[in-house]
Design a protein around this motif. Structure first.
Motif, PDB file in Angstrom:
ATOM      1  N   TYR A 100       0.851  -1.155  -0.058  1.00 37.98           N
ATOM      2  CA  TYR A 100       0.004   0.136  -0.069  1.00 37.98           C
ATOM      3  C   TYR A 100       0.833   1.263   0.050  1.00 37.98           C
ATOM      4  O   TYR A 100       1.942   1.386   0.718  1.00 37.98           O
ATOM      5  N   THR A 101       0.370   2.215  -0.996  1.00 38.37           N
ATOM      6  CA  THR A 101       1.075   3.535  -0.575  1.00 38.37           C
ATOM      7  C   THR A 101      -0.048   4.502  -0.381  1.00 38.37           C
ATOM      8  O   THR A 101      -1.184   4.577  -1.003  1.00 38.37           O
ATOM      9  N   ILE A 102       0.011   5.327   0.672  1.00 36.66           N
ATOM     10  CA  ILE A 102      -0.875   6.426   1.108  1.00 36.66           C
ATOM     11  C   ILE A 102      -0.329   7.780   1.186  1.00 36.66           C
ATOM     12  O   ILE A 102       0.641   8.382   1.915  1.00 36.66           O
ATOM     13  N   PRO A 103      -0.586   8.529   0.131  1.00 40.38           N
ATOM     14  CA  PRO A 103      -0.138  10.015   0.180  1.00 40.38           C
ATOM     15  C   PRO A 103      -0.683  10.913   1.052  1.00 40.38           C
ATOM     16  O   PRO A 103      -1.657  10.457   1.593  1.00 40.38           O
ATOM     17  N   PHE A 104      -0.025  11.834   1.439  1.00 39.28           N
ATOM     18  CA  PHE A 104      -0.495  12.712   2.501  1.00 39.28           C
ATOM     19  C   PHE A 104      -0.088  14.132   2.038  1.00 39.28           C
ATOM     20  O   PHE A 104       1.274  14.352   1.629  1.00 39.28           O
ATOM     21  N   ASN A 105      -0.754  15.252   2.873  1.00 35.28           N
ATOM     22  CA  ASN A 105      -0.200  16.497   2.972  1.00 35.28           C
ATOM     23  C   ASN A 105      -0.554  17.020   4.091  1.00 35.28           C
ATOM     24  O   ASN A 105      -1.765  16.909   4.574  1.00 35.28           O
ATOM     25  N   LEU A 106       0.278  17.855   4.870  1.00 37.64           N
ATOM     26  CA  LEU A 106       0.212  18.217   6.286  1.00 37.64           C
ATOM     27  C   LEU A 106       0.539  19.739   6.333  1.00 37.64           C
ATOM     28  O   LEU A 106       1.507  20.371   5.772  1.00 37.64           O
ATOM     29  N   ILE A 107      -0.427  20.667   7.215  1.00 41.51           N
ATOM     30  CA  ILE A 107      -0.079  21.964   7.086  1.00 41.51           C
ATOM     31  C   ILE A 107       0.962  22.038   8.455  1.00 41.51           C
ATOM     32  O   ILE A 107       0.358  21.973   9.519  1.00 41.51           O
ATOM     33  N   ILE A 108       2.098  22.592   8.131  1.00 42.32           N
ATOM     34  CA  ILE A 108       2.898  22.821   9.430  1.00 42.32           C
ATOM     35  C   ILE A 108       2.627  24.166  10.306  1.00 42.32           C
ATOM     36  O   ILE A 108       2.384  25.181   9.676  1.00 42.32           O
ATOM     37  N   PRO A 109       2.311  23.974  11.174  1.00 39.46           N
ATOM     38  CA  PRO A 109       2.274  25.485  12.213  1.00 39.46           C
ATOM     39  C   PRO A 109       3.161  26.411  11.880  1.00 39.46           C
ATOM     40  O   PRO A 109       4.276  26.114  11.742  1.00 39.46           O
ATOM     41  N   GLY A 110       2.682  27.517  11.847  1.00 40.04           N
ATOM     42  CA  GLY A 110       3.394  28.809  11.486  1.00 40.04           C
ATOM     43  C   GLY A 110       4.138  29.139  12.828  1.00 40.04           C
ATOM     44  O   GLY A 110       3.767  28.806  14.088  1.00 40.04           O
ATOM     45  N   GLY A 111       5.296  30.050  12.825  1.00 41.38           N
ATOM     46  CA  GLY A 111       5.848  30.492  13.795  1.00 41.38           C
ATOM     47  C   GLY A 111       7.013  29.744  14.432  1.00 41.38           C
ATOM     48  O   GLY A 111       7.580  29.926  15.492  1.00 41.38           O
ATOM     49  N   LEU A 112       7.249  28.574  13.646  1.00 46.84           N
ATOM     50  CA  LEU A 112       8.338  27.807  14.251  1.00 46.84           C
ATOM     51  C   LEU A 112       9.694  28.194  13.809  1.00 46.84           C
ATOM     52  O   LEU A 112      10.008  28.658  12.732  1.00 46.84           O
TER      53      LEU A 112
END
Length: 418
Positions: A100-112
């Motif tokens: 199985y391959t599961i694509p993803f995209n995550l929004i990284i919090p700002g201000g790091l």
């Protein structure tokens, strides 16, 4: 995904997280794929991805009271981010055998703040590091070994970037302790930008009018200076380093250059990081991975306990023993290094996975936020960052002067290291 060197071996199969790029800008979207290869059914409720960031500082504060000397170990650590995203939910609480391959995209919090691996005098060490982990979450009633894969990632701080910055100066060149006025000089400096990656060349363009001054400009100097500030409660450690400077030929008295006819350059890729090798020799381990990263110019960052900043300056050097040499300076932003991806694993023969879920947007889920880390034990070395690929060697340096640091405090002896 095929060969299993450098990653955990599981009874039910393998899991591997592959990022599209090994870094992410704070506040941006991180994309990638999770590959799963199961040889037998595995109890599975969901696929989750966790992001964790830590900040740590430590140094030794030395004091002298008459003939008595003391050394106080200062340290501080904290969690910057701990967030878990659900990427995919399995049917019936089980993942069936298959690929199985599961694509993803995550929004990284700002201000790091940017990832940092710094070491220096006073046995100082400062680390901001981030890791990403893919894990198959089991139903609560099962007790199989967790299938997971963990890797490090570089976070870049959003720069205060500007382009085509211009500054003008006009000054009278005084000599003989201010008794002789040799005439005025007028300059215009243009900085194409103030935000650079560590493999770029910093550029300054100059227009210099020395036509009314009867004293020659001996040299034109371009310099990069680094400022490091570490904090722990009411304790602070400040260090400044001239990281590089380069002298260019000046111009004669009563002469001028054309419109932005002079160009000054400094190659950032040839500038080494500040390095105190002693802080990487622990009682139980030798921190090779962190040592590699500290050899490079550290990025601008503004963490809770760590601040690293830079100033780019240009000066006209006259043969005068008193008075200020005319010039200007601007803040300089250095990006975190774009390190090559680590743990690259080749797909096995016959790898033909089923794509699950399409391009999944990570959904943040309720996760216990860890309490602040306890004060670091000065007798224990900071933990290793996750393995990184070998960094490329520096190219040959141009004719510029590299200065390690300006601090006069001697390095601690080996038996004084924490």
């Amino acid at each position: 995904m095929g060969n299993s060197e450098g990653r955990p071996k599981f009874e039910h199969g393998d899991i591997y997280l592959q990022l599209d790029q090994p870094y992410v800008m704070s506040g941006a979207t991180l994309t990638g794929n999770v590959h799963i290869n199961l040889s037998q059914p595995y109890p599975a409720r969901s696929l989750e991805i966790g992001i964790k960031g830590k900040e740590k500082v430590k140094w030794v504060r030395r004091r002298r009271n008459g003939k008595n000397r003391s050394a106080q170990r200062i340290s501080k650590s904290d969690i910057l981010i701990f967030q878990i995203f659900e990427i995919y939910r399995f049917d019936n609480g089980v993942a069936l055998p298959g690929q199985y391959t599961i694509p993803f995209n995550l929004i990284i919090p700002g201000g790091l703040p940017s990832s940092v691996f710094y070491s220096g005098r006073s046995n100082s060490k400062a680390v901001i590091d981030y890791s990403i982990k893919a894990m198959i979450r089991q139903p609560e009633s099962t007790r199989a070994k967790e299938m997971s894969f963990k890797s490090s990632i570089i976070v870049k701080e959003i720069p205060y970037a500007h382009e085509n910055i211009s500054q003008s100066i006009e000054a009278n060149i005084m000599s003989n302790c201010g008794c002789t006025n040799n005439g005025p000089v007028k300059c215009r400096f243009r900085f194409p930008k103030n935000s650079y990656a560590i493999n770029e060349v910093v550029t300054v363009q100059c227009s210099i009018d020395n036509s009314q001054c009867n004293m020659p400009i001996q040299n034109i100097r371009i310099k990069i200076k680094q400022y490091v500030n570490l904090r722990s409660d009411w304790h602070t450690l400040n260090r400044s380093y001239t990281k590089a400077e380069r002298l260019y030929d000046g111009i004669s008295a009563n002469e001028s250059t054309g419109e932005y006819a002079r160009e000054l350059n400094l190659n950032l890729s040839t500038i080494p990081g500040t390095m105190n090798d002693g802080v990487f020799h622990g009682m139980f381990t030798d921190l090779d991975e962190e040592r590699k990263l500290t050899k490079y110019l550290q990025p601008s960052t503004s963490g809770k306990y760590i601040t690293i900043s830079y100033i780019l300056s240009v000066k006209l050097i006259y043969n005068i023993s008193c008075g200020e040499q005319p010039g200007c300076e601007i803040p300089l932003h250095i990006h975190a290094a774009e390190l090559p991806p680590s743990n690259i694993i080749q797909a096995p023969d016959g790898w033909n996975p089923v794509i699950l879920g399409g391009d999944q947007h990570g959904v943040p889920i309720e996760a216990p936020v860890p309490e602040m880390l306890p004060e670091a034990n000065p007798e224990v070395q900071m933990e290793l960052p996750l393995p990184m690929a070998d960094l490329p060697e520096h190219p040959a340096a141009p004719p510029q002067k590299i200065i390690e640091n300006e601090c006069e405090e001697p390095l601690l002896k080996k038996d004084e290291l924490s």
